[in-house]
Design a protein around this motif. Structure first.
Motif, PDB file in Angstrom:
ATOM      1  N   UNK A 159       0.819  -1.218   0.000  1.00 46.17           N
ATOM      2  CA  UNK A 159       0.000   0.000   0.000  1.00 46.17           C
ATOM      3  C   UNK A 159       0.850   1.264   0.000  1.00 46.17           C
ATOM      4  N   UNK A 160       2.078   1.185   0.498  1.00 42.59           N
ATOM      5  CA  UNK A 160       2.991   2.334   0.388  1.00 42.59           C
ATOM      6  C   UNK A 160       3.341   2.574  -1.077  1.00 42.59           C
ATOM      7  N   UNK A 161       3.554   1.499  -1.819  1.00 45.17           N
ATOM      8  CA  UNK A 161       3.837   1.612  -3.256  1.00 45.17           C
ATOM      9  C   UNK A 161       2.631   2.196  -3.975  1.00 45.17           C
ATOM     10  N   UNK A 162       1.433   1.708  -3.647  1.00 42.94           N
ATOM     11  CA  UNK A 162       0.208   2.226  -4.258  1.00 42.94           C
ATOM     12  C   UNK A 162       0.097   3.732  -4.017  1.00 42.94           C
ATOM     13  N   UNK A 163       0.353   4.148  -2.795  1.00 40.41           N
ATOM     14  CA  UNK A 163       0.267   5.574  -2.449  1.00 40.41           C
ATOM     15  C   UNK A 163       1.300   6.410  -3.202  1.00 40.41           C
ATOM     16  N   UNK A 164       2.496   5.895  -3.345  1.00 38.52           N
ATOM     17  CA  UNK A 164       3.573   6.640  -4.008  1.00 38.52           C
ATOM     18  C   UNK A 164       3.370   6.779  -5.514  1.00 38.52           C
ATOM     19  N   UNK A 165       2.807   5.776  -6.163  1.00 41.07           N
ATOM     20  CA  UNK A 165       2.733   5.776  -7.622  1.00 41.07           C
ATOM     21  C   UNK A 165       1.396   6.238  -8.184  1.00 41.07           C
ATOM     22  N   UNK A 166       0.381   6.389  -7.353  1.00 45.68           N
ATOM     23  CA  UNK A 166      -0.925   6.837  -7.835  1.00 45.68           C
ATOM     24  C   UNK A 166      -1.205   8.260  -7.353  1.00 45.68           C
ATOM     25  N   UNK A 167      -2.179   8.904  -7.991  1.00 46.83           N
ATOM     26  CA  UNK A 167      -2.595  10.251  -7.596  1.00 46.83           C
ATOM     27  C   UNK A 167      -3.377  10.198  -6.297  1.00 46.83           C
ATOM     28  N   UNK A 168      -4.215   9.182  -6.153  1.00 48.55           N
ATOM     29  CA  UNK A 168      -5.024   8.976  -4.952  1.00 48.55           C
ATOM     30  C   UNK A 168      -5.392   7.502  -4.896  1.00 48.55           C
ATOM     31  N   UNK A 169      -5.736   7.025  -3.714  1.00 47.25           N
ATOM     32  CA  UNK A 169      -6.193   5.654  -3.584  1.00 47.25           C
ATOM     33  C   UNK A 169      -7.149   5.581  -2.409  1.00 47.25           C
ATOM     34  N   UNK A 170      -7.936   4.528  -2.369  1.00 50.13           N
ATOM     35  CA  UNK A 170      -8.875   4.345  -1.272  1.00 50.13           C
ATOM     36  C   UNK A 170      -9.551   2.996  -1.397  1.00 50.13           C
ATOM     37  N   UNK A 171     -10.593   2.806  -0.601  1.00 56.50           N
ATOM     38  CA  UNK A 171     -11.309   1.542  -0.618  1.00 56.50           C
ATOM     39  C   UNK A 171     -12.696   1.775  -0.055  1.00 56.50           C
ATOM     40  N   UNK A 172     -13.584   0.847  -0.320  1.00 56.97           N
ATOM     41  CA  UNK A 172     -14.897   0.856   0.314  1.00 56.97           C
ATOM     42  C   UNK A 172     -15.426  -0.571   0.380  1.00 56.97           C
TER      43      UNK A 172
END
Length: 182
Positions: free
Chosen positions: A147-160
């Motif tokens: 999830x650190x990689x997801x945060x670093x390489x994307x503009x935004x991230x989340x879940x529901x």
């Protein structure tokens, strides 16, 4: 009306994601999505490569190949998390049959991609009920960086969570990208 793709991913689910409803987006980007692609994935390690290949081919088809490196890396992380954690904490199927590609809760891990204007979103649905939480990393940590990689390489991230539907459980984890140069 809720549209459902051939893979079973509810298209309406994609529109629940906050970044698609932003009010500060240019007016050309409001309204319906321009492209949606969905891929069902079996509960096997090979599904991570299949997801990357699907994402790469979809981006090329959409003229967004500049995103390939970052987005396929994030897709790898999200699908790996879904297979390692989302399948492990999924409720068992009523008949106990967990050997097919649908996974233990009766629906597969799925990757959906949506392009709207200059933005592309990837979303991975899994049947698990565990929360996607970035891990505290120690100096020698060999896992827990997804999830650190997801945060670093994307503009935004989340879940529901996928709750409220009798036949659907689990969650969707998504990441948003801006197409470079557009």
């Amino acid at each position: 009306m809720t549209a459902v793709s051939a893979a079973g991913f509810s298209v309406a689910t994609l529109f629940r994601m906050d970044p698609l409803g932003e009010t500060d987006v240019p007016s050309a980007e409001t309204g319906a999505a321009t492209d949606i692609a969905v891929c069902a994935l079996g509960p096997r390690r090979e599904s991570v490569k299949s997801a990357r290949d699907f994402a790469r081919e979809t981006l090329v088809r959409w003229g967004a190949a500049k995103l390939t490196g970052d987005l396929t890396l994030v897709v790898s992380e999200l699908v790996t998390n879904a297979l390692c954690h989302g399948m492990a904490d999924a409720p068992a199927a009523p008949d106990g049959d967990a050997d097919d590609d649908r996974g233990p809760s009766g629906h597969p891990v799925q990757l959906a991609m949506l392009r709207k204007g200059t933005r592309v979103m990837c979303a991975v649905q899994d049947p698990g009920c565990g929360l996607p939480t970035p891990q505290e990393l120690g100096d020698g940590a060999e896992t827990g960086r997804g999830l650190h990689i997801v945060e670093c390489f994307s503009t935004a991230w989340g879940w529901f969570p996928l709750n409220g539907a009798a036949t659907r459980s689990g969650k969707v984890v998504w990441a948003m990208f801006q197409i470079p140069g557009q």
